[in-house]
Design an enzyme around this catalytic site. Structure first.
Site, PDB file in Angstrom:
ATOM      1  N   SER A 667       0.840  -1.196   0.000  1.00 48.95           N
ATOM      2  CA  SER A 667       0.000   0.000   0.000  1.00 48.95           C
ATOM      3  C   SER A 667       0.877   1.248   0.000  1.00 48.95           C
ATOM      4  O   SER A 667       1.615   1.489  -0.953  1.00 48.95           O
ATOM      5  CB  SER A 667      -0.965  -0.036   1.187  1.00 48.95           C
ATOM      6  OG  SER A 667      -1.968   0.940   1.057  1.00 48.95           O
ATOM      7  N   ASP A 740      -9.014  -4.640  -6.341  1.00 51.69           N
ATOM      8  CA  ASP A 740      -8.697  -3.727  -5.232  1.00 51.69           C
ATOM      9  C   ASP A 740      -9.745  -2.616  -5.152  1.00 51.69           C
ATOM     10  O   ASP A 740      -9.955  -1.885  -6.116  1.00 51.69           O
ATOM     11  CB  ASP A 740      -7.311  -3.121  -5.457  1.00 51.69           C
ATOM     12  CG  ASP A 740      -6.752  -2.422  -4.223  1.00 51.69           C
ATOM     13  OD1 ASP A 740      -7.551  -1.947  -3.395  1.00 51.69           O
ATOM     14  OD2 ASP A 740      -5.524  -2.345  -4.095  1.00 51.69           O
ATOM     15  N   HIS A 774      -7.611  -5.222  -1.579  1.00 48.56           N
ATOM     16  CA  HIS A 774      -6.386  -4.531  -1.164  1.00 48.56           C
ATOM     17  C   HIS A 774      -5.486  -5.433  -0.321  1.00 48.56           C
ATOM     18  O   HIS A 774      -4.267  -5.386  -0.421  1.00 48.56           O
ATOM     19  CB  HIS A 774      -6.751  -3.265  -0.393  1.00 48.56           C
ATOM     20  CG  HIS A 774      -5.599  -2.343  -0.180  1.00 48.56           C
ATOM     21  ND1 HIS A 774      -4.845  -1.844  -1.222  1.00 48.56           N
ATOM     22  CD2 HIS A 774      -5.043  -1.828   0.955  1.00 48.56           C
ATOM     23  CE1 HIS A 774      -3.892  -1.061  -0.750  1.00 48.56           C
ATOM     24  NE2 HIS A 774      -3.991  -1.046   0.563  1.00 48.56           N
TER      25      HIS A 774
END
Length: 804
Positions: A667, A740, A774
């Protein structure tokens, strides 16, 4: 069924390839560490009599992820169950009686369990949970005395929007959200649109972050209503059912502490195409306990025009809820600056309350200089109110007397949330006669108690303090020694007797639960160590300094039996995540114990210590902007300085080979990784998972950046690896879930950066994990991701040829 293959695209030198790749397993050293059964999730009742252990699995299956899902209003719904997709389930349950250490014999449970939404009844004699089946979601109740489990609803629950049930105050029934009985199936044939989808601005600012899975057209609106609408039914514990509230989109149901009133939040139109469900209009209505309508308390409008600054809030009433220590009183906050932090005013928020029957003039409880962030109730004369201002990281705790209107709050704690060492802890609470949590006082009422993590330069040492209400001074009642173990507080049973439930772990000791009375310990669990083969790997919390004097720390793992003099230098994998700070000294504070157990998870870099690498995990990467300075104005310079300090430390100790160091992150850590690859030559290779690389695609702010793209275009461009892709001249592995839904990190980010590197002649590999969001959850994908990472490290780091 959708295809279950993994699409890989690679570029190396002048060779271009796009190939299908079957799933692979990582090397045996990693596989045996990753493929384990995790410890169960734990729930403990407020009387500290019963511990619930909910069994977990480490992974989902790819087949589970491949189930159909409907993406609407920022949420993802499984149309087969009418619940939210990607729910984390528990697959077994045990009930431990804490004092005796015996397990309750459970009967009546279904053969296959997929448990979610577990909760104790208000009187804690029973527990409820949702069990998901192929037919849908069904409600179960477990008697915590007899151990008998019973299904009390058919598989017709609706969990699309929020919780699918609420206990009655008397613990004798449950209010459940049901799929409407007369709901017709969605048309199976293609429904052509009646016209184009149209949006129009009104001349007012309506900045919104890059939310995903939003409504896009009238057809989406109808589909959202189809899945989200529900009927509330009252279910007796014997399974008898009667209608309670009509068809609507219910956000939540909340009974007043005395059970006389019910606050019902209902999502209403107009819906939005630019913000998700949690900013749709909401009607707050008050009903009597029998379901008869009393009045509308507040109608919150659509929230599309909240300023983009982090301290911005909606106008009107917000944070509406029941006062915990009163029979039936509602509390809420209201912004006094129009919700806009740019407005200069001494009072940002006011807090109000109103008592049943909710027709009198509201009483103001507090006027606050920052944003209201919560309240802990004590009694009619005592409560603590909290406020917070993100821009300065200032948090204040006030004492108020709820009987006195407009009294100036007394400041108890005024501190920076970045100052971990100065954290006084949180006030202990206990359940009152209404089964709500209120301040726990000493027998004479003169003292309260605080529980904290006990941050210090030596590591965390959790504590329990006594707090004198008159002098405001504290007295330490108990603190973990922190010498060779980390003992965290799970529950304080009796602070004066030093009686607690704690979890104790060490670097080679798996966390287990204990009943502590003073110095006496009684083991409650004996979870085995799942990483026995890994325990000879050494773990050390190390400290070092950045070139500008900022203190940094990281956790260093070295292969089993490693000796730098005998074995020489090692390839090193560094893993980090940047964090913004306003104070350089506080940025360097130690924030964890050096004695925590090695907790491996799907994304951990620590696996590679078993493959002969040195690992520098959780390396501090502070980005500091003191005073009026913005941290991101020097983001790149500080990233490189953080990396250089970590490399110098490990190299100067004779551990790391400077030519064989990789950097990685997930991330924002992936964003960091790509930037380091572009702006320095310290690393042989990089591993970037699920990052965002083009900041012009997140124009209204990202992470801790409040400014918009148009206010700080140079910062956005400089911080975007995509804009600097031509400088990425070391191999970069990009991994991303192809579904995602995290704001800003849509899959396109990795695809576009890969395309840029490819077009400019760099070396990169793009791995798109099917159906993953994610975070990754399918065993097939996670094992393959570990294999890809290992292949990359072996090729470009460990076996890197001299001169490369």
């Amino acid at each position: 069924m959708k295809r279950l293959i993994l699409l890989l695209m690679t570029i190396s030198g002048i060779a271009n390839a796009q190939t299908s790749q079957s799933f692979q397993l990582p090397p045996a050293e990693i596989l045996e560490l990753a493929d384990i059964t995790p410890r169960p999730s734990i729930r403990i009742d407020s009387r500290n009599e019963t511990m619930i252990m909910l069994d977990r699995l480490a992974f989902k299956t790819l087949e589970e992820l491949a189930e159909e899902e409907v993406k609407l209003a920022g949420i993802r719904i499984n149309p087969q169950t009418n619940g939210q997709s990607r729910t984390t389930y528990n697959y077994g349950i045990k009930v431990l009686k804490i004092e005796t250490g015996t397990y309750l014999n459970l009967t009546g449970l279904p053969e296959k369990l997929m448990i979610s939404e577990f909760s104790f009844s208000p009187d804690e004699t029973k527990a409820a949970f949702v069990n998901t089946t192929p037919e849908g979601m069904e409600l179960w109740v477990l008697d915590l005395h007899s151990g008998k489990a019973s299904r009390i609803s058919p598989p017709c629950l609706n969990g699309a929007v929020g919780s699918s049930y609420t206990w009655s105050p008397g613990s004798d029934a449950i209010y459940a959200m049901f799929i409407p009985e007369n709901r017709a199936p969605l048309p199976k044939t293609l429904q052509l649109p009646e016209g184009p989808a149209v949006q129009e601005t009104s001349g007012k600012k309506a900045a919104a972050r890059t939310y995903q899975d939003l409504l896009r057209n009238p057809a989406d609106e109808k589909k959202f209503e189809y899945y989200a609408e529900e009927e509330v039914k009252l279910i007796g514990l014997d399974g008898t059912t009667k209608n309670f509230l009509p068809r609507a989109i219910y956000r939540s149901l909340s009974f007043s502490p005395d059970g006389s009133y019910l606050l019902v939040q209902t999502i209403i139109k107009p819906f939005s195409y630019i913000v998700p469900l949690n900013r749709f209009p909401v009607s707050y209505d008050i009903y009597k306990a029998d379901g008869s309508y009393l009045s509308n308390f507040y109608r919150r409008p659509l929230q599309e025009e909240i300023p983009s600054a982090f301290d911005a809030v909606e106008t009107g009433k917000r944070s509406i809820g029941w006062r915990a220590d009163a029979p039936a009183a509602l509390i809420w906050a209201e912004a006094q600056d129009g919700g806009d932090p740019a407005v200069d005013t001494a009072i940002r928020d006011r807090v109000f309350q109103i008592e049943a029957p909710f027709t009198s003039k509201p009483q103001m409880l507090a006027a606050l200089k920052n944003r209201y962030s919560g309240i802990t109730w004590g009694n009619e004369k005592l409560a603590f109110v909290y406020d917070y201002w993100w821009k300065t990281r200032n948090a204040v705790t006030y004492r108020i007397n709820p009987l006195i209107e407009n009294e100036k709050p007394e400041v108890i704690f005024d501190r920076s949330t970045e100052d971990y060492y100065g954290d006084p802890g949180d006030f202990l609470t206990k359940r009152n006669a209404f089964n709500n949590y209120v301040l726990q006082t000493s027998k004479d009422g003169s003292k309260l108690y605080l529980q904290g993590e006990g941050y210090s330069p030596e590591g965390n040492k959790p504590f329990v303090d006594e707090f004198d209400l008159k002098s405001l001074k504290t007295k330490r009642l108990w603190q973990a020694d922190g010498i060779s173990t980390y003992e965290s507080i799970v529950r304080v049973i009796d602070p004066d007797k030093r009686k607690l439930i704690t979890s104790i772990e060490g670097t080679t000791q798996n966390p287990n639960y204990y009943l502590r009375t003073g110095k006496s310990l009684k083991a409650l669990t004996s979870f085995p160590n799942p990483y026995a083969s890994f325990m000879k790997v050494s773990k050390e919390r190390v400290r070092y300094k950045r070139a500008d004097g900022v203190d940094l720390s990281a956790t260093l793992y070295l292969p089993a039996g490693y000796d730098s003099l005998r074995d020489g230098r090692l390839p090193l994998l560094m893993w980090a995540y940047p964090v913004e700070y306003k104070d350089a000294q506080q940025a360097g504070q130690v924030k964890e114990s050096p004695h925590t157990f090695v907790q491996l998870f799907y994304g951990s870099p620590v696996y590679w210590a078993a493959r002969g690498y040195a690992i520098l995990d959780d390396a501090d990467f502070p980005i500091i902007g003191e005073g009026e300075k913005q941290p991101n104005d020097t983001f790149i310079e500080q990233l490189v300085a953080n990396a250089a300090a970590a490399i110098d430390y490990t190299a100067n100790r004779g551990i790391a080979d400077r030519k064989k160091i990789a950097i990685g992150g997930h991330s924002y850590g992936a964003f960091m990784t790509a930037n380091l690859m572009a702006h320095c030559d310290l690393f042989a290779a990089g591993i970037a998972r699920s990052g965002a690389y083009n900041r012009s695609l997140t124009p209204f702010g990202f992470q801790a950046e409040e400014r918009t793209f148009w206010e700080a275009p140079e910062v956005y461009n400089q911080m975007s690896p995509f804009m600097n892709a031509g400088k990425i001249n070391e191999p970069l592995l990009l991994i991303h879930g192809d579904a995602d839904n995290n704001p800003g990190t849509f899959t396109l980010q990795s695809e576009r950066l890969f395309g840029a590197i490819k077009g400019l002649g760099g070396t990169a590999r793009l791995v798109l994990l099917p159906y993953e969001s994610h975070g990754y959850s399918a065993r097939e994908n996670i094992m393959h991701m570990l294999w890809e990472t290992d292949q990359w490290l072996e090729k470009y780091v460990k076996n890197r040829k001299s001169g490369e």
